[in-house]
Design a protein around this motif. Sequence first.
Motif, PDB file in Angstrom:
ATOM      1  N   PRO A   1       0.834  -1.199   0.000  1.00 12.18           N
ATOM      2  CA  PRO A   1       0.000   0.000   0.000  1.00 12.18           C
ATOM      3  C   PRO A   1       0.873   1.255   0.000  1.00 12.18           C
ATOM      4  O   PRO A   1       1.842   1.350   0.749  1.00 12.18           O
ATOM      5  N   VAL A   2       0.516   2.194  -0.864  1.00 15.28           N
ATOM      6  CA  VAL A   2       1.274   3.433  -0.997  1.00 15.28           C
ATOM      7  C   VAL A   2       0.370   4.594  -0.607  1.00 15.28           C
ATOM      8  O   VAL A   2      -0.738   4.728  -1.118  1.00 15.28           O
ATOM      9  N   ILE A   3       0.849   5.422   0.295  1.00 15.22           N
ATOM     10  CA  ILE A   3       0.113   6.591   0.760  1.00 15.22           C
ATOM     11  C   ILE A   3       0.804   7.832   0.228  1.00 15.22           C
ATOM     12  O   ILE A   3       1.989   8.058   0.483  1.00 15.22           O
ATOM     13  N   ASP A   4       0.062   8.633  -0.525  1.00 15.57           N
ATOM     14  CA  ASP A   4       0.588   9.885  -1.060  1.00 15.57           C
ATOM     15  C   ASP A   4       0.333  10.982  -0.023  1.00 15.57           C
ATOM     16  O   ASP A   4      -0.774  11.501   0.103  1.00 15.57           O
ATOM     17  N   PHE A   5       1.370  11.308   0.722  1.00 18.53           N
ATOM     18  CA  PHE A   5       1.270  12.273   1.814  1.00 18.53           C
ATOM     19  C   PHE A   5       0.822  13.646   1.317  1.00 18.53           C
ATOM     20  O   PHE A   5       0.078  14.348   2.000  1.00 18.53           O
ATOM     21  N   SER A   6       1.240  14.024   0.123  1.00 15.29           N
ATOM     22  CA  SER A   6       0.881  15.345  -0.401  1.00 15.29           C
ATOM     23  C   SER A   6      -0.631  15.468  -0.591  1.00 15.29           C
ATOM     24  O   SER A   6      -1.187  16.560  -0.449  1.00 15.29           O
ATOM     25  N   LEU A   7      -1.303  14.367  -0.893  1.00 14.32           N
ATOM     26  CA  LEU A   7      -2.763  14.402  -1.036  1.00 14.32           C
ATOM     27  C   LEU A   7      -3.441  14.494   0.329  1.00 14.32           C
ATOM     28  O   LEU A   7      -4.483  15.133   0.458  1.00 14.32           O
ATOM     29  N   LEU A   8      -2.839  13.857   1.331  1.00 14.55           N
ATOM     30  CA  LEU A   8      -3.395  13.910   2.686  1.00 14.55           C
ATOM     31  C   LEU A   8      -3.395  15.333   3.219  1.00 14.55           C
ATOM     32  O   LEU A   8      -4.299  15.746   3.930  1.00 14.55           O
ATOM     33  N   THR A   9      -2.388  16.097   2.866  1.00  9.82           N
ATOM     34  CA  THR A   9      -2.216  17.456   3.392  1.00  9.82           C
ATOM     35  C   THR A   9      -2.567  18.531   2.359  1.00  9.82           C
ATOM     36  O   THR A   9      -2.264  19.701   2.564  1.00  9.82           O
ATOM     37  N   SER A  10      -3.226  18.131   1.277  1.00 11.15           N
ATOM     38  CA  SER A  10      -3.485  19.038   0.157  1.00 11.15           C
ATOM     39  C   SER A  10      -4.536  20.104   0.439  1.00 11.15           C
ATOM     40  O   SER A  10      -4.583  21.126  -0.232  1.00 11.15           O
ATOM     41  N   GLY A  11      -5.414  19.864   1.398  1.00 14.58           N
ATOM     42  CA  GLY A  11      -6.519  20.788   1.623  1.00 14.58           C
ATOM     43  C   GLY A  11      -7.730  20.452   0.763  1.00 14.58           C
ATOM     44  O   GLY A  11      -8.793  21.038   0.929  1.00 14.58           O
ATOM     45  N   ASN A  12      -7.595  19.493  -0.153  1.00 11.33           N
ATOM     46  CA  ASN A  12      -8.705  19.057  -0.995  1.00 11.33           C
ATOM     47  C   ASN A  12      -9.455  17.951  -0.257  1.00 11.33           C
ATOM     48  O   ASN A  12      -8.907  16.858  -0.052  1.00 11.33           O
ATOM     49  N   PRO A  13     -10.702  18.193   0.166  1.00 10.99           N
ATOM     50  CA  PRO A  13     -11.441  17.202   0.954  1.00 10.99           C
ATOM     51  C   PRO A  13     -11.601  15.844   0.269  1.00 10.99           C
ATOM     52  O   PRO A  13     -11.565  14.811   0.930  1.00 10.99           O
ATOM     53  N   ASP A  14     -11.770  15.845  -1.048  1.00 15.83           N
ATOM     54  CA  ASP A  14     -11.911  14.569  -1.771  1.00 15.83           C
ATOM     55  C   ASP A  14     -10.616  13.760  -1.732  1.00 15.83           C
ATOM     56  O   ASP A  14     -10.636  12.560  -1.491  1.00 15.83           O
ATOM     57  N   HIS A  15      -9.493  14.441  -1.966  1.00 17.23           N
ATOM     58  CA  HIS A  15      -8.195  13.762  -1.900  1.00 17.23           C
ATOM     59  C   HIS A  15      -7.928  13.247  -0.490  1.00 17.23           C
ATOM     60  O   HIS A  15      -7.475  12.115  -0.302  1.00 17.23           O
ATOM     61  N   GLN A  16      -8.205  14.109   0.489  1.00 14.12           N
ATOM     62  CA  GLN A  16      -7.967  13.723   1.873  1.00 14.12           C
ATOM     63  C   GLN A  16      -8.824  12.524   2.273  1.00 14.12           C
ATOM     64  O   GLN A  16      -8.334  11.600   2.918  1.00 14.12           O
ATOM     65  N   ALA A  17     -10.079  12.518   1.880  1.00 14.02           N
ATOM     66  CA  ALA A  17     -10.969  11.405   2.216  1.00 14.02           C
ATOM     67  C   ALA A  17     -10.466  10.099   1.617  1.00 14.02           C
ATOM     68  O   ALA A  17     -10.501   9.052   2.264  1.00 14.02           O
ATOM     69  N   LYS A  18      -9.976  10.156   0.379  1.00 20.62           N
ATOM     70  CA  LYS A  18      -9.457   8.941  -0.263  1.00 20.62           C
ATOM     71  C   LYS A  18      -8.219   8.431   0.467  1.00 20.62           C
ATOM     72  O   LYS A  18      -8.085   7.237   0.723  1.00 20.62           O
ATOM     73  N   VAL A  19      -7.319   9.338   0.823  1.00 23.72           N
ATOM     74  CA  VAL A  19      -6.100   8.927   1.514  1.00 23.72           C
ATOM     75  C   VAL A  19      -6.433   8.382   2.896  1.00 23.72           C
ATOM     76  O   VAL A  19      -5.853   7.373   3.333  1.00 23.72           O
TER      77      VAL A  19
END
Length: 185
Positions: free
Chosen positions: A39-57
Amino acid sequence: MTSIKVLAQSSALNSLPSSYAYSTNHQVATASDPDGSLPVIDFSLLTSGNPDHQAKVVHDLGKACEEWGFFLVVNHGMPETLVEKVFNASHEFFNLTEEEKKEFEGKHALDPVRCGTSFHNANKGKFLLWRDYLKVFSHPEFHFPNKPIGFSELAFEYSERTRKVARELLKGISESLGRGYCIND
């Protein structure tokens, strides 16, 4: 011999003892993921401020923890140059003379800085897990050797950056469990 490094560089080393082992458990763990990809977690998406990206991560974090127990973090923002500098400074530390490293030996498990070797371990006769090590407390107070010059400053920066990444990951994991995240410094 005072350390594994000294032994490894010794001309007296002809072979390793048959009891030398990294692990006594040679069973290979099997993964539940049929394609075997980590499993790969894209940290930049977690902290992006985009709720959709954050929810997926957050969902991916929960799944990785549940199914694997670990994950690979990418795009964490840790500068590769800093990682290289810390690695090189670590190498320099272990290349200090045995006498220089002795000042950081530590005598007790709770000493905030301990440098040592497992060469003379209490496990004699069972198996040997030889290693030289440097163990430090970095939080809540930062403790670190003052040699080589600049190592402590690099380690402090690395520790602070790593701690920030870990806190964000813990927030995401906590959220994946349906719980709020609160930690006091």
